[in-house]
Design a protein around this motif. Structure first.
Motif, PDB file in Angstrom:
ATOM      1  N   THR A  66       0.847  -1.182   0.000  1.00 30.97           N
ATOM      2  CA  THR A  66       0.000   0.000   0.000  1.00 30.97           C
ATOM      3  C   THR A  66       0.889   1.240   0.000  1.00 30.97           C
ATOM      4  OG1 THR A  66      -1.615  -1.199   1.314  1.00 30.97           O
ATOM      5  CG2 THR A  66      -1.845   1.179   1.229  1.00 30.97           C
ATOM      6  N   PRO A  67       0.731   2.149  -0.970  1.00 30.75           N
ATOM      7  CA  PRO A  67       1.557   3.355  -1.034  1.00 30.75           C
ATOM      8  C   PRO A  67       1.331   4.250   0.179  1.00 30.75           C
ATOM      9  CG  PRO A  67       0.312   3.028  -3.063  1.00 30.75           C
ATOM     10  CD  PRO A  67      -0.205   2.054  -2.075  1.00 30.75           C
ATOM     11  N   PRO A  68       2.243   5.136   0.494  1.00 32.58           N
ATOM     12  CA  PRO A  68       3.536   5.352  -0.159  1.00 32.58           C
ATOM     13  C   PRO A  68       4.617   4.457   0.439  1.00 32.58           C
ATOM     14  CG  PRO A  68       3.230   7.030   1.496  1.00 32.58           C
ATOM     15  CD  PRO A  68       1.979   6.157   1.521  1.00 32.58           C
ATOM     16  N   GLY A  69       5.784   4.469  -0.175  1.00 30.78           N
ATOM     17  CA  GLY A  69       6.930   3.719   0.321  1.00 30.78           C
ATOM     18  C   GLY A  69       7.159   2.435  -0.437  1.00 30.78           C
ATOM     19  N   LEU A  70       7.823   1.474   0.247  1.00 29.25           N
ATOM     20  CA  LEU A  70       8.145   0.212  -0.405  1.00 29.25           C
ATOM     21  C   LEU A  70       8.266  -0.891   0.623  1.00 29.25           C
ATOM     22  CD1 LEU A  70      11.383  -0.785  -0.095  1.00 29.25           C
ATOM     23  CD2 LEU A  70      11.700   1.323  -1.345  1.00 29.25           C
ATOM     24  N   ILE A  71       8.204  -2.120   0.128  1.00 26.20           N
ATOM     25  CA  ILE A  71       8.496  -3.284   0.956  1.00 26.20           C
ATOM     26  C   ILE A  71       9.437  -4.174   0.147  1.00 26.20           C
ATOM     27  CG2 ILE A  71       6.424  -4.508   0.209  1.00 26.20           C
ATOM     28  CD1 ILE A  71       6.455  -5.867   3.017  1.00 26.20           C
ATOM     29  N   GLU A  86      10.495  -6.925  -4.491  1.00 26.37           N
ATOM     30  CA  GLU A  86      10.202  -5.604  -3.927  1.00 26.37           C
ATOM     31  C   GLU A  86       8.960  -5.025  -4.590  1.00 26.37           C
ATOM     32  OE1 GLU A  86      12.399  -1.525  -4.593  1.00 26.37           O
ATOM     33  OE2 GLU A  86      13.452  -2.728  -3.087  1.00 26.37           O
ATOM     34  N   ALA A  87       8.127  -4.397  -3.788  1.00 28.73           N
ATOM     35  CA  ALA A  87       6.957  -3.681  -4.295  1.00 28.73           C
ATOM     36  C   ALA A  87       7.021  -2.263  -3.741  1.00 28.73           C
ATOM     37  CB  ALA A  87       5.671  -4.372  -3.857  1.00 28.73           C
ATOM     38  N   SER A  88       6.810  -1.284  -4.609  1.00 30.18           N
ATOM     39  CA  SER A  88       6.898   0.106  -4.162  1.00 30.18           C
ATOM     40  C   SER A  88       5.980   0.976  -4.997  1.00 30.18           C
ATOM     41  CB  SER A  88       8.336   0.618  -4.276  1.00 30.18           C
ATOM     42  OG  SER A  88       8.748   0.592  -5.622  1.00 30.18           O
ATOM     43  N   GLY A  89       5.776   2.163  -4.522  1.00 34.27           N
ATOM     44  CA  GLY A  89       4.963   3.099  -5.288  1.00 34.27           C
ATOM     45  C   GLY A  89       4.515   4.268  -4.448  1.00 34.27           C
ATOM     46  N   ASP A  90       4.353   5.378  -5.090  1.00 37.22           N
ATOM     47  CA  ASP A  90       3.907   6.581  -4.404  1.00 37.22           C
ATOM     48  C   ASP A  90       2.575   7.083  -4.944  1.00 37.22           C
ATOM     49  OD1 ASP A  90       6.073   6.738  -2.669  1.00 37.22           O
ATOM     50  OD2 ASP A  90       7.312   7.702  -4.185  1.00 37.22           O
ATOM     51  N   ASP A  91       1.963   6.310  -5.845  1.00 36.87           N
ATOM     52  CA  ASP A  91       0.678   6.728  -6.385  1.00 36.87           C
ATOM     53  C   ASP A  91      -0.447   6.080  -5.574  1.00 36.87           C
ATOM     54  OD1 ASP A  91       0.683   4.087  -7.234  1.00 36.87           O
ATOM     55  OD2 ASP A  91       1.232   4.590  -9.280  1.00 36.87           O
ATOM     56  N   LYS A  92      -1.648   6.149  -6.040  1.00 36.76           N
ATOM     57  CA  LYS A  92      -2.788   5.641  -5.283  1.00 36.76           C
ATOM     58  C   LYS A  92      -3.052   4.150  -5.489  1.00 36.76           C
ATOM     59  CE  LYS A  92      -6.000   6.993  -8.890  1.00 36.76           C
ATOM     60  NZ  LYS A  92      -7.188   7.735  -9.235  1.00 36.76           N
ATOM     61  N   TYR A  93      -2.230   3.475  -6.295  1.00 41.25           N
ATOM     62  CA  TYR A  93      -2.478   2.084  -6.625  1.00 41.25           C
ATOM     63  C   TYR A  93      -1.585   1.137  -5.821  1.00 41.25           C
ATOM     64  CZ  TYR A  93      -4.815   4.316 -10.509  1.00 41.25           C
ATOM     65  OH  TYR A  93      -5.630   5.108 -11.252  1.00 41.25           O
ATOM     66  N   TYR A  94      -2.134  -0.029  -5.507  1.00 45.68           N
ATOM     67  CA  TYR A  94      -1.340  -1.079  -4.876  1.00 45.68           C
ATOM     68  C   TYR A  94      -0.298  -1.575  -5.861  1.00 45.68           C
ATOM     69  CZ  TYR A  94      -4.809  -1.637  -1.145  1.00 45.68           C
ATOM     70  OH  TYR A  94      -5.631  -1.439  -0.081  1.00 45.68           O
TER      71      TYR A  94
END
Length: 103
Positions: A66-71, A86-94
């Motif tokens: 779940t944004p923001p950040g990363l795992i 790794e999953a990351s993102g700063d937008d509104k999408y998973y």
């Protein structure tokens, strides 16, 4: 000599649907739900799998972020890391990611 049933090992562990997990730094993920644990090689208290005998083992990880950040998630053995994703993102999408390794 082990019987066929004694040689069977497999597990499926996961977080319950809707569970949010906050992680920081390096830690072992301990899943709150174990759906299958044939051979009882997965320890639901420690989150560790111990191979009961030599052979090939396959491990798969699937993560959703779940944004923001990363795992960043890795699969480790006594010899070190053998797989990671790794999953990351700063937008509104998973963001989702998967990886599988055979050792």
């Amino acid at each position: 000599r082990l019987t066929k049933q004694e040689k069977e090992v497999g597990f499926n562990a996961r977080f319950s649907s809707g569970t949010t997990v906050t992680v920081s730094g390096t830690q072992t993920l301990v899943f709150d739900r174990v759906d299958v644990n044939i051979g009882r090689a997965y320890d639901a208290v420690t989150g560790m799998f111990t191979a009961p005998f030599s052979g090939l083992y396959q491990f798969s990880i699937h993560i959703s972020h779940t944004p923001p950040g990363l795992i960043h998630v890795g699969i480790h053995t006594n010899r070190g890391i053998i797989g990671e994703t790794e999953a990351s993102g700063d937008d509104k999408y998973y963001d989702r990611a998967s990886n599988s390794v055979t050792v």
